[in-house]
Motif scaffolding. Structure first.
Motif, PDB file in Angstrom:
ATOM      1  N   VAL A  89       0.830  -1.199   0.000  1.00 39.90           N
ATOM      2  CA  VAL A  89       0.000   0.000   0.000  1.00 39.90           C
ATOM      3  C   VAL A  89       0.865   1.250   0.000  1.00 39.90           C
ATOM      4  N   PHE A  90       0.355   2.301  -0.668  1.00 41.49           N
ATOM      5  CA  PHE A  90       1.052   3.589  -0.666  1.00 41.49           C
ATOM      6  C   PHE A  90       0.034   4.683  -0.381  1.00 41.49           C
ATOM      7  N   PHE A  91       0.380   5.584   0.552  1.00 40.84           N
ATOM      8  CA  PHE A  91      -0.431   6.759   0.852  1.00 40.84           C
ATOM      9  C   PHE A  91       0.229   7.978   0.218  1.00 40.84           C
ATOM     10  N   TYR A  92      -0.467   8.626  -0.722  1.00 42.27           N
ATOM     11  CA  TYR A  92       0.059   9.844  -1.334  1.00 42.27           C
ATOM     12  C   TYR A  92      -0.929  10.982  -1.135  1.00 42.27           C
ATOM     13  N   GLY A  93      -0.467  12.058  -0.502  1.00 41.60           N
ATOM     14  CA  GLY A  93      -1.317  13.226  -0.319  1.00 41.60           C
ATOM     15  C   GLY A  93      -1.194  13.783   1.090  1.00 41.60           C
ATOM     16  N   GLY A  94      -1.918  14.859   1.330  1.00 39.38           N
ATOM     17  CA  GLY A  94      -1.932  15.481   2.651  1.00 39.38           C
ATOM     18  C   GLY A  94      -0.737  16.378   2.897  1.00 39.38           C
ATOM     19  N   ARG A  95      -0.757  17.031   4.054  1.00 39.65           N
ATOM     20  CA  ARG A  95       0.346  17.894   4.447  1.00 39.65           C
ATOM     21  C   ARG A  95       1.556  17.052   4.832  1.00 39.65           C
ATOM     22  N   PRO A  96       2.766  17.631   4.763  1.00 38.74           N
ATOM     23  CA  PRO A  96       3.960  16.866   5.150  1.00 38.74           C
ATOM     24  C   PRO A  96       3.808  16.251   6.536  1.00 38.74           C
ATOM     25  N   GLY A  97       4.060  14.973   6.624  1.00 42.41           N
ATOM     26  CA  GLY A  97       4.003  14.256   7.895  1.00 42.41           C
ATOM     27  C   GLY A  97       2.673  13.597   8.189  1.00 42.41           C
ATOM     28  N   VAL A  98       1.584  14.068   7.600  1.00 42.37           N
ATOM     29  CA  VAL A  98       0.261  13.545   7.936  1.00 42.37           C
ATOM     30  C   VAL A  98       0.068  12.129   7.386  1.00 42.37           C
ATOM     31  N   ALA A  99       0.477  11.887   6.138  1.00 44.73           N
ATOM     32  CA  ALA A  99       0.321  10.546   5.566  1.00 44.73           C
ATOM     33  C   ALA A  99       1.114   9.514   6.357  1.00 44.73           C
ATOM     34  N   GLU A 100       2.299   9.892   6.822  1.00 43.25           N
ATOM     35  CA  GLU A 100       3.095   8.952   7.612  1.00 43.25           C
ATOM     36  C   GLU A 100       2.447   8.690   8.967  1.00 43.25           C
ATOM     37  N   ILE A 109      -3.367  -0.899  13.631  1.00 43.20           N
ATOM     38  CA  ILE A 109      -4.667  -1.531  13.417  1.00 43.20           C
ATOM     39  C   ILE A 109      -4.550  -2.771  12.536  1.00 43.20           C
ATOM     40  N   ALA A 110      -3.619  -2.728  11.585  1.00 40.36           N
ATOM     41  CA  ALA A 110      -3.429  -3.835  10.639  1.00 40.36           C
ATOM     42  C   ALA A 110      -1.974  -4.284  10.689  1.00 40.36           C
ATOM     43  N   PRO A 111      -1.574  -5.008  11.735  1.00 41.37           N
ATOM     44  CA  PRO A 111      -0.175  -5.419  11.870  1.00 41.37           C
ATOM     45  C   PRO A 111       0.317  -6.178  10.640  1.00 41.37           C
ATOM     46  N   GLY A 112       1.498  -5.801  10.191  1.00 41.80           N
ATOM     47  CA  GLY A 112       2.089  -6.469   9.042  1.00 41.80           C
ATOM     48  C   GLY A 112       1.812  -5.792   7.721  1.00 41.80           C
ATOM     49  N   VAL A 113       0.901  -4.813   7.708  1.00 47.60           N
ATOM     50  CA  VAL A 113       0.619  -4.134   6.448  1.00 47.60           C
ATOM     51  C   VAL A 113       1.847  -3.342   6.017  1.00 47.60           C
ATOM     52  N   GLN A 114       2.139  -3.373   4.723  1.00 50.26           N
ATOM     53  CA  GLN A 114       3.314  -2.703   4.176  1.00 50.26           C
ATOM     54  C   GLN A 114       2.883  -1.397   3.507  1.00 50.26           C
ATOM     55  N   ILE A 115       3.166  -0.280   4.190  1.00 45.26           N
ATOM     56  CA  ILE A 115       2.738   1.033   3.702  1.00 45.26           C
ATOM     57  C   ILE A 115       3.946   1.951   3.555  1.00 45.26           C
ATOM     58  N   ALA A 116       4.031   2.610   2.420  1.00 40.64           N
ATOM     59  CA  ALA A 116       4.985   3.702   2.210  1.00 40.64           C
ATOM     60  C   ALA A 116       4.168   4.969   1.950  1.00 40.64           C
ATOM     61  N   THR A 117       4.777   6.139   2.132  1.00 33.67           N
ATOM     62  CA  THR A 117       4.013   7.379   2.040  1.00 33.67           C
ATOM     63  C   THR A 117       4.805   8.484   1.342  1.00 33.67           C
ATOM     64  N   HIS A 118       4.042   9.479   0.885  1.00 31.94           N
ATOM     65  CA  HIS A 118       4.627  10.741   0.410  1.00 31.94           C
ATOM     66  C   HIS A 118       3.562  11.817   0.537  1.00 31.94           C
ATOM     67  N   HIS A 119       3.949  12.988   1.032  1.00 35.13           N
ATOM     68  CA  HIS A 119       2.981  14.074   1.175  1.00 35.13           C
ATOM     69  C   HIS A 119       2.548  14.594  -0.199  1.00 35.13           C
ATOM     70  N   GLY A 120       1.486  15.408  -0.201  1.00 29.02           N
ATOM     71  CA  GLY A 120       0.924  15.868  -1.459  1.00 29.02           C
ATOM     72  C   GLY A 120       1.389  17.232  -1.920  1.00 29.02           C
ATOM     73  N   TYR A 121       2.329  17.839  -1.194  1.00 29.24           N
ATOM     74  CA  TYR A 121       2.812  19.171  -1.574  1.00 29.24           C
ATOM     75  C   TYR A 121       3.993  19.007  -2.525  1.00 29.24           C
ATOM     76  N   VAL A 122       3.656  18.717  -3.776  1.00 28.97           N
ATOM     77  CA  VAL A 122       4.667  18.370  -4.775  1.00 28.97           C
ATOM     78  C   VAL A 122       4.481  19.254  -6.002  1.00 28.97           C
ATOM     79  N   LYS A 123       5.567  19.862  -6.454  1.00 22.90           N
ATOM     80  CA  LYS A 123       5.517  20.662  -7.676  1.00 22.90           C
ATOM     81  C   LYS A 123       5.502  19.733  -8.891  1.00 22.90           C
ATOM     82  N   ARG A 124       4.999  20.260  -9.990  1.00 22.56           N
ATOM     83  CA  ARG A 124       4.866  19.449 -11.195  1.00 22.56           C
ATOM     84  C   ARG A 124       6.193  18.818 -11.610  1.00 22.56           C
ATOM     85  N   GLU A 125       7.276  19.594 -11.496  1.00 26.80           N
ATOM     86  CA  GLU A 125       8.579  19.079 -11.928  1.00 26.80           C
ATOM     87  C   GLU A 125       9.142  18.037 -10.960  1.00 26.80           C
TER      88      GLU A 125
END
Length: 245
Positions: A89-100, A109-125
């Protein structure tokens, strides 16, 4: 709820890209005036009722949506199933730190789930960096929380190159999962009044959506019913005339 979880997890094991969208009154209002969003909803693989208003409206127009499947309520069982099935699973979006923070809460809540994250404040480039991270994680199920209609536009432009099997648009989900926003009391949720709680928490951001948007949704529903009845009467009259002739 169970059917939605089973469907998304099943797709997570398949090749290709499937898209799931939670639909509420706000999304319906936007889609009435945004042809691109309307087309996106028509083309998506799963539209589930993320708002009680959609459930009520569906019954009024003669459809049968069995229950609301709010994304906030959907996430825990979905991620527990992802942990059991080895779905990444990947969480993308939200303010910096919130997705993590949201991911950390879901790991409890879901032990063993594999989640990586990135905040949503990203410039097009910088978007290539995000896509590289999503692919590097081997993402099967991608949550995109950028708000409507920005998240749908992101999925349209970048979903196919993300490498994910399923993309689920989720709005402000990470704020709720992380605990940054507190859920409404259970009685309000059961009564379909969670929108009032959210309005109290975020009045500046949500005042127009609810105080203007909810009446607009009801008015649009009334117009749809009136148009449907007018067509039915017209068809009945035409049939009677034909029969008489």
């Amino acid at each position: 709820m169970d059917a939605t979880v089973d469907t998304i997890i099943g797709w997570s094991h398949e090749d290709g890209l499937r898209v799931a969208v939670g639909v509420n009154a706000h999304v319906c209002n936007l889609a009435r005036h945004d042809e691109g969003l309307s087309d996106f909803l028509d083309d998506s693989d799963l539209n589930y009722a993320d708002g009680q208003s959609v459930v009520w409206a569906s019954r009024i127009v003669g459809l049968e949506v069995p229950e609301r499947a709010a994304t906030t309520d959907l996430a825990p069982p979905l991620l527990r199933a992802a942990a059991d099935e080895g779905v990444r699973v990947f969480f993308y979006g939200g303010r910096p730190g919130v997705a993590e923070q949201a991911a950390e809460a879901m790991r409890r809540i879901a032990p063993g789930v594999q989640i990586a994250t990135h905040h949503g404040y990203v410039k097009r480039e910088q978007m290539s960096t995000v896509l590289d991270a999503i692919r590097a994680h081997g993402t099967d199920l991608l949550f995109v929380g950028l708000g409507d209609p920005a998240q749908q536009e992101w999925v349209r432009d970048h979903g196919p190159s993300s490498g994910a099997s399923v993309v689920l648009t989720c709005g402000g989900l990470f704020d709720w999962l992380s605990g940054a926003n507190k859920r409404a009391p259970s009685w309000m949720i059961a009564a379909g009044l969670e929108w009032m709680w959210r309005l109290v928490i975020e009045p500046k951001r949500l005042a127009r959506r609810y105080l203007v948007g909810n009446p607009a949704f009801v008015l649009a529903l009334a117009r749809q019913l009136a148009n449907s009845r007018t067509r039915s009467i017209g068809q009945a009259g035409h049939g009677s005339a034909s029969l008489a002739s």
